[in-house]
Design an enzyme around this catalytic site. Structure first.
Site, PDB file in Angstrom:
ATOM      1  N   CYS A 116      -1.286  -9.918  32.683  1.00 18.86           N
ATOM      2  CA  CYS A 116      -1.689  -8.722  31.938  1.00 18.86           C
ATOM      3  C   CYS A 116      -0.745  -8.549  30.760  1.00 18.86           C
ATOM      4  O   CYS A 116       0.470  -8.679  30.925  1.00 18.86           O
ATOM      5  CB  CYS A 116      -1.619  -7.501  32.853  1.00 18.86           C
ATOM      6  SG  CYS A 116      -2.018  -5.951  32.012  1.00 18.86           S
ATOM      7  N   LEU A 117      -1.304  -8.242  29.591  1.00 13.62           N
ATOM      8  CA  LEU A 117      -0.462  -8.047  28.399  1.00 13.62           C
ATOM      9  C   LEU A 117       0.507  -6.881  28.583  1.00 13.62           C
ATOM     10  O   LEU A 117       1.529  -6.826  27.917  1.00 13.62           O
ATOM     11  CB  LEU A 117      -1.339  -7.801  27.166  1.00 13.62           C
ATOM     12  CG  LEU A 117      -2.223  -8.978  26.726  1.00 13.62           C
ATOM     13  CD1 LEU A 117      -3.150  -8.549  25.597  1.00 13.62           C
ATOM     14  CD2 LEU A 117      -1.372 -10.172  26.311  1.00 13.62           C
ATOM     15  N   HIS A 146      -8.166  -1.176  34.222  1.00  9.83           N
ATOM     16  CA  HIS A 146      -7.309  -0.471  33.250  1.00  9.83           C
ATOM     17  C   HIS A 146      -7.885   0.902  32.923  1.00  9.83           C
ATOM     18  O   HIS A 146      -7.146   1.879  32.792  1.00  9.83           O
ATOM     19  CB  HIS A 146      -7.222  -1.261  31.942  1.00  9.83           C
ATOM     20  CG  HIS A 146      -6.100  -2.256  31.894  1.00  9.83           C
ATOM     21  ND1 HIS A 146      -4.778  -1.900  32.046  1.00  9.83           N
ATOM     22  CD2 HIS A 146      -6.098  -3.593  31.695  1.00  9.83           C
ATOM     23  CE1 HIS A 146      -4.017  -2.993  31.944  1.00  9.83           C
ATOM     24  NE2 HIS A 146      -4.791  -4.027  31.736  1.00  9.83           N
ATOM     25  N   GLY A 176      -8.527 -10.163  26.863  1.00 15.12           N
ATOM     26  CA  GLY A 176      -9.109  -8.836  27.018  1.00 15.12           C
ATOM     27  C   GLY A 176      -8.047  -7.787  26.712  1.00 15.12           C
ATOM     28  O   GLY A 176      -6.853  -8.046  26.871  1.00 15.12           O
ATOM     29  N   HIS A 235     -10.655  -6.825  35.524  1.00 15.77           N
ATOM     30  CA  HIS A 235      -9.296  -6.456  35.118  1.00 15.77           C
ATOM     31  C   HIS A 235      -9.326  -5.314  34.092  1.00 15.77           C
ATOM     32  O   HIS A 235      -8.593  -4.325  34.226  1.00 15.77           O
ATOM     33  CB  HIS A 235      -8.600  -7.705  34.543  1.00 15.77           C
ATOM     34  CG  HIS A 235      -7.199  -7.483  34.081  1.00 15.77           C
ATOM     35  ND1 HIS A 235      -6.107  -8.009  34.748  1.00 15.77           N
ATOM     36  CD2 HIS A 235      -6.689  -6.797  33.028  1.00 15.77           C
ATOM     37  CE1 HIS A 235      -5.004  -7.637  34.110  1.00 15.77           C
ATOM     38  NE2 HIS A 235      -5.323  -6.907  33.065  1.00 15.77           N
ATOM     39  N   GLU A 236     -10.186  -5.447  33.090  1.00 13.30           N
ATOM     40  CA  GLU A 236     -10.259  -4.404  32.046  1.00 13.30           C
ATOM     41  C   GLU A 236     -10.864  -3.114  32.604  1.00 13.30           C
ATOM     42  O   GLU A 236     -10.428  -2.017  32.246  1.00 13.30           O
ATOM     43  CB  GLU A 236     -11.058  -4.900  30.826  1.00 13.30           C
ATOM     44  CG  GLU A 236     -10.521  -6.169  30.164  1.00 13.30           C
ATOM     45  CD  GLU A 236      -9.024  -6.156  29.904  1.00 13.30           C
ATOM     46  OE1 GLU A 236      -8.455  -5.084  29.645  1.00 13.30           O
ATOM     47  OE2 GLU A 236      -8.411  -7.240  29.979  1.00 13.30           O
ATOM     48  N   GLN A 266      -4.080   0.382  26.779  1.00  4.61           N
ATOM     49  CA  GLN A 266      -2.971  -0.533  26.506  1.00  4.61           C
ATOM     50  C   GLN A 266      -2.387  -0.366  25.111  1.00  4.61           C
ATOM     51  O   GLN A 266      -1.290  -0.862  24.844  1.00  4.61           O
ATOM     52  CB  GLN A 266      -3.414  -1.994  26.698  1.00  4.61           C
ATOM     53  CG  GLN A 266      -3.741  -2.315  28.153  1.00  4.61           C
ATOM     54  CD  GLN A 266      -4.103  -3.767  28.317  1.00  4.61           C
ATOM     55  OE1 GLN A 266      -5.253  -4.151  28.122  1.00  4.61           O
ATOM     56  NE2 GLN A 266      -3.138  -4.592  28.664  1.00  4.61           N
TER      57      GLN A 266
HETATM   58 ZN    ZN Z   1      -4.251  -5.964  31.637  1.00  2.00          ZN
END
Ligand code: ZN
Length: 167
Positions: A88-89, A134, A46, A130-131, A51
């Protein structure tokens, strides 16, 4: 298509609530494609627009069942409970066991402005929550218990300042 650099912890865009998408145009369709390419290159399951530094209510995903995206989402339902080693990226190479509802349902629109609902359990449900976080300007660190969060923030701040690097 283009792969964008992924913003990491310490970048203010990650702590900023994203603005609703208002223009459903070619630029938006291109952004969705670029975000998918960036997510696959990372790789991740995701990716939310903040991000890549775009403070818009949009995320893309693929938990192994094909690509999707959702714009201007609302979290309409959660249920159950599931613990998962979440990463998380934007907080690379770190994972914490985090308990959240197992199931989540979001409603929003797609890049053509057509109403969509997305739901899922376990990995899908986790990705959706999670998204969604963000887009509200919140990272998974907010989901850690107080002492774990404190330790994680101390490490990440030191790393962001270049004081220390893990390994
Ligand atoms: Zn993330």
């Amino acid at each position: 298509m283009a792969v964008f650099p992924i913003r990491t912890f310490g970048d203010a865009v990650l702590n900023t609530a994203a603005d609703p998408v208002e223009a459903f145009d070619d630029a938006l369709a291109r952004l969705v494609e670029d975000m998918l390419e960036t997510m696959y290159a990372a790789p991740g399951v995701g990716l939310a627009a903040p991000q890549i530094g775009v403070s818009k209510q949009l995320f893309v995903y693929d938990v192994g069942e094909g690509p999707g995206h959702l714009i201007n989402p609302e979290l309409v339902e959660t249920s159950g409970e599931w613990e998962f080693d979440e990463g998380c990226l934007s907080v690379p190479e770190r994972f914490w066991p985090i308990v959240r509802p197992a199931y989540a349902r979001l409603k929003g629109v797609d890049a053509d402005g057509i109403p969509r609902e997305i739901e899922g359990d376990e990995l899908m449900g986790r990705m959706l929550q999670h998204e969604f976080d963000h887009l509200g300007g919140s990272l998974l660190l907010e989901r850690l218990d107080k002492s774990t969060r404190k330790a994680a923030l101390r490490d990440l701040r030191a790393e962001a300042l270049g004081i220390a690097r893990p390994e």
